[in-house]
Design a protein around this motif. Structure first.
Motif, PDB file in Angstrom:
ATOM      1  N   LEU A  39      -8.752 -12.325  -4.493  1.00 64.03           N
ATOM      2  CA  LEU A  39      -9.265 -13.608  -4.986  1.00 64.03           C
ATOM      3  C   LEU A  39      -8.166 -14.675  -4.969  1.00 64.03           C
ATOM      4  N   GLY A  40      -6.930 -14.252  -5.255  1.00 67.25           N
ATOM      5  CA  GLY A  40      -5.814 -15.195  -5.250  1.00 67.25           C
ATOM      6  C   GLY A  40      -5.603 -15.815  -3.884  1.00 67.25           C
ATOM      7  N   TYR A  41      -5.623 -15.000  -2.826  1.00 66.87           N
ATOM      8  CA  TYR A  41      -5.425 -15.541  -1.482  1.00 66.87           C
ATOM      9  C   TYR A  41      -6.634 -16.366  -1.027  1.00 66.87           C
ATOM     10  N   LEU A  42      -7.818 -16.008  -1.495  1.00 67.51           N
ATOM     11  CA  LEU A  42      -8.979 -16.863  -1.207  1.00 67.51           C
ATOM     12  C   LEU A  42      -8.791 -18.232  -1.851  1.00 67.51           C
ATOM     13  N   GLY A  43      -8.221 -18.240  -3.054  1.00 63.13           N
ATOM     14  CA  GLY A  43      -7.949 -19.499  -3.736  1.00 63.13           C
ATOM     15  C   GLY A  43      -6.884 -20.318  -3.028  1.00 63.13           C
ATOM     16  N   VAL A  44      -5.792 -19.673  -2.606  1.00 64.54           N
ATOM     17  CA  VAL A  44      -4.716 -20.373  -1.889  1.00 64.54           C
ATOM     18  C   VAL A  44      -5.232 -20.960  -0.586  1.00 64.54           C
ATOM     19  N   ALA A  45      -6.176 -20.274   0.045  1.00 59.23           N
ATOM     20  CA  ALA A  45      -6.751 -20.764   1.308  1.00 59.23           C
ATOM     21  C   ALA A  45      -7.492 -22.089   1.130  1.00 59.23           C
ATOM     22  N   GLN A  46      -7.905 -22.385  -0.102  1.00 61.64           N
ATOM     23  CA  GLN A  46      -8.656 -23.626  -0.345  1.00 61.64           C
ATOM     24  C   GLN A  46      -7.747 -24.842  -0.569  1.00 61.64           C
ATOM     25  N   ILE A  47      -6.449 -24.614  -0.737  1.00 64.88           N
ATOM     26  CA  ILE A  47      -5.512 -25.715  -1.018  1.00 64.88           C
ATOM     27  C   ILE A  47      -5.439 -26.656   0.174  1.00 64.88           C
TER      28      ILE A  47
END
Length: 488
Positions: A371-379
């Protein structure tokens, strides 16, 4: 096993061994990454091209994958005290070679040989496992790995200042040489101040040398399968150095490396078969058996956790600079928040593992990692910079806590093989780094983060194959006496 209370502020008994071990690891990483913060100065001093700089960075990690496996074997066979001390002392030599280098070829050879010091991490995993009981092992391994891993960040913070203090075109030489001198001196300090086990405890060694022992035919097949990605990664590194990559190697040399890797793989598989002949005649006692799937699952998880950390640390400064229009110095400081989390996250992951169980902790942390990397991908540039930093640090917490939880489980599989298991798992971290950086060179940054998230999801699914360590490990000493070592 020492019964001394766990006290971070103590420097006696098992705590002394842990502190000296993380210091040794810290120094290996400082030496391993001593050129990175000085590369622009080194390039200007010797007139290196951009392609040659990239080549030095690739060579810096090329030897680490086989080195971690080899060092793991040597640690199990000869003990961590001797192996860590020897590694610190011998790797000072290529460090000095690099500091004195006057041509690209000399620098390239030194950097290639320095890849071996990246295997130092493996040695301390076995050392710490000998001194701490299972209920404290996760946090002890987490402190060892998290604090030691900070050596790379320390190099980035301090070596440019050291180079400036000496000044001139040769300032970088003194900075690099200083790390070699520290490594050499600490080799003697470590050897004089630690022992492989607490007084009266037995250091269990592998029954056979040259390959990892397994205890069933299906495990032997799985071991062979798990070896292949490591050789494929070495072939990929050769390709990066070929005319198709940075053109350091000729076409014939590239083909020669592929042939050599094939021969080594064949010899490795033959040795693996010879060491594990007993699985075909059913002569392995039930109490000595372990499941290699435990190792395979942890390999996959470290591929994603440490592999993604190495890859992301490499690209994050440029990513922040381009996304938020920052200067490189400012972007580097912002991006360092990712690595800085190591100081608390790895010990935290180990502590959670000790308290709530190895498998359940890994399930939660791996899910958070995805979930963390999915979140970083949205930056993107529409995000406020503080919010982007918080998102990256949150992701980093799950990545590095996951690393701590992985190595909270590694020493609980088979005591006499801990160095080799740690070596293979550690090597998979480097395999992951090469894989993710190759992906990064081929796709958009957002896709790069999605690929890491997908690998984390795959790791999450493999975790359902992991068996929670419980009960005891049985080991047999040279006199045939059986010792039961608690793992829960």
């Amino acid at each position: 096993m020492s019964s001394q209370a766990f006290n971070l502020f103590s420097f006696s008994g098992k705590m002394k061994v842990m502190h000296l071990s993380w210091m040794a690891f810290f120094i290996t990483f400082m030496v391993w990454f001593n050129a990175a913060p000085l590369m622009s100065v080194i390039a200007a001093s010797l007139g290196l091209t951009h392609s040659q700089i990239k080549t030095l960075l690739i060579l810096n990690v090329a030897l680490t994958i086989p080195a971690r496996v080899i060092i793991g074997m040597l640690t199990d066979r000869y003990g961590p005290r001797k192996v860590y001390s020897l590694l610190l002392g011998l790797c000072a030599i290529p460090c000095f070679m690099f500091a004195l280098g006057t041509s690209f070829e000399q620098l390239a050879l030194a950097r290639f040989l320095l890849g071996f010091i990246g295997a130092g991490f493996v040695v301390g995993i076995r050392m710490v496992s000998e001194w701490f009981p299972a209920k404290e092992l996760g946090v002890a391994e987490g402190v060892y790995a998290g604090w030691g891993n900070f050596g790379s960040a320390a190099a980035a913070f301090t070596l440019p200042a050291v180079a400036l203090a000496f000044g001139g075109d040769d300032g970088w030489r003194y900075a690099v040489g200083l790390t070699g001198a520290i490594s050499l001196v600490f080799a003697f300090i470590y050897y004089a101040n630690v022992t492989d086990t607490p007084k009266g405890a037995t250091y269990f060694k592998p029954k056979k040398a040259g390959a990892l022992e397994v205890t069933s035919k299906k495990d032997l097949l799985l071991l062979v399968v798990m070896k292949l990605p490591m050789y494929a990664t070495l072939a990929l590194l050769a390709w990066k150095l070929s005319p198709s990559g940075v053109a350091l190697l000729s076409d014939n040399t590239e083909k020669g490396i592929y042939l050599l890797l094939t021969v080594i793989l064949a010899a490795d598989l033959l040795q693996t078969f010879n060491v594990n002949k007993a699985v075909f005649n059913g002569s392995i006692p039930e109490f000595e058996r372990y499941e290699f799937k435990q190792v395979a699952v942890l390999n996959v998880l470290y591929f994603t956790t440490f592999g993604s950390e190495l890859a992301v640390v490499s690209m994050l400064p440029l990513y922040f600079a381009e996304t938020f229009e920052l200067g490189m110095t400012q972007a580097g400081m912002v991006a360092s928040s990712y690595a800085f989390m190591n100081l608390m996250s790895r010990p935290g992951g180990g502590w959670l593992s000790d308290r709530f169980g190895r498998k359940s902790t890994l399930l939660i942390l791996t899910a958070g990692l995805a979930l963390g990397y999915l979140g970083v991908a949205q930056i993107d540039s529409s995000w406020a910079l503080p919010l982007a930093i918080i998102m990256v640090m949150l992701c980093s917490f799950f990545v590095q806590s996951g690393e701590g939880a992985v190595f909270a489980a590694v020493p609980l599989i088979k005591r006499r093989l801990t160095g080799q298991i740690a070596g293979m798992t550690g090597a998979y971290g480097n395999v992951g780094a090469v894989f993710f950086l190759t992906v990064y060179s081929m796709v958009a940054t957002q896709t790069f983060f999605y690929v890491i998230a997908a690998s984390a999801l795959f790791g999450f699914l493999t975790l359902f194959l992991l068996t929670e360590p419980k009960g005891h490990i049985a080991e047999v000493n040279e006199d045939g006496e059986v010792t039961l070592i608690s793992v829960s």
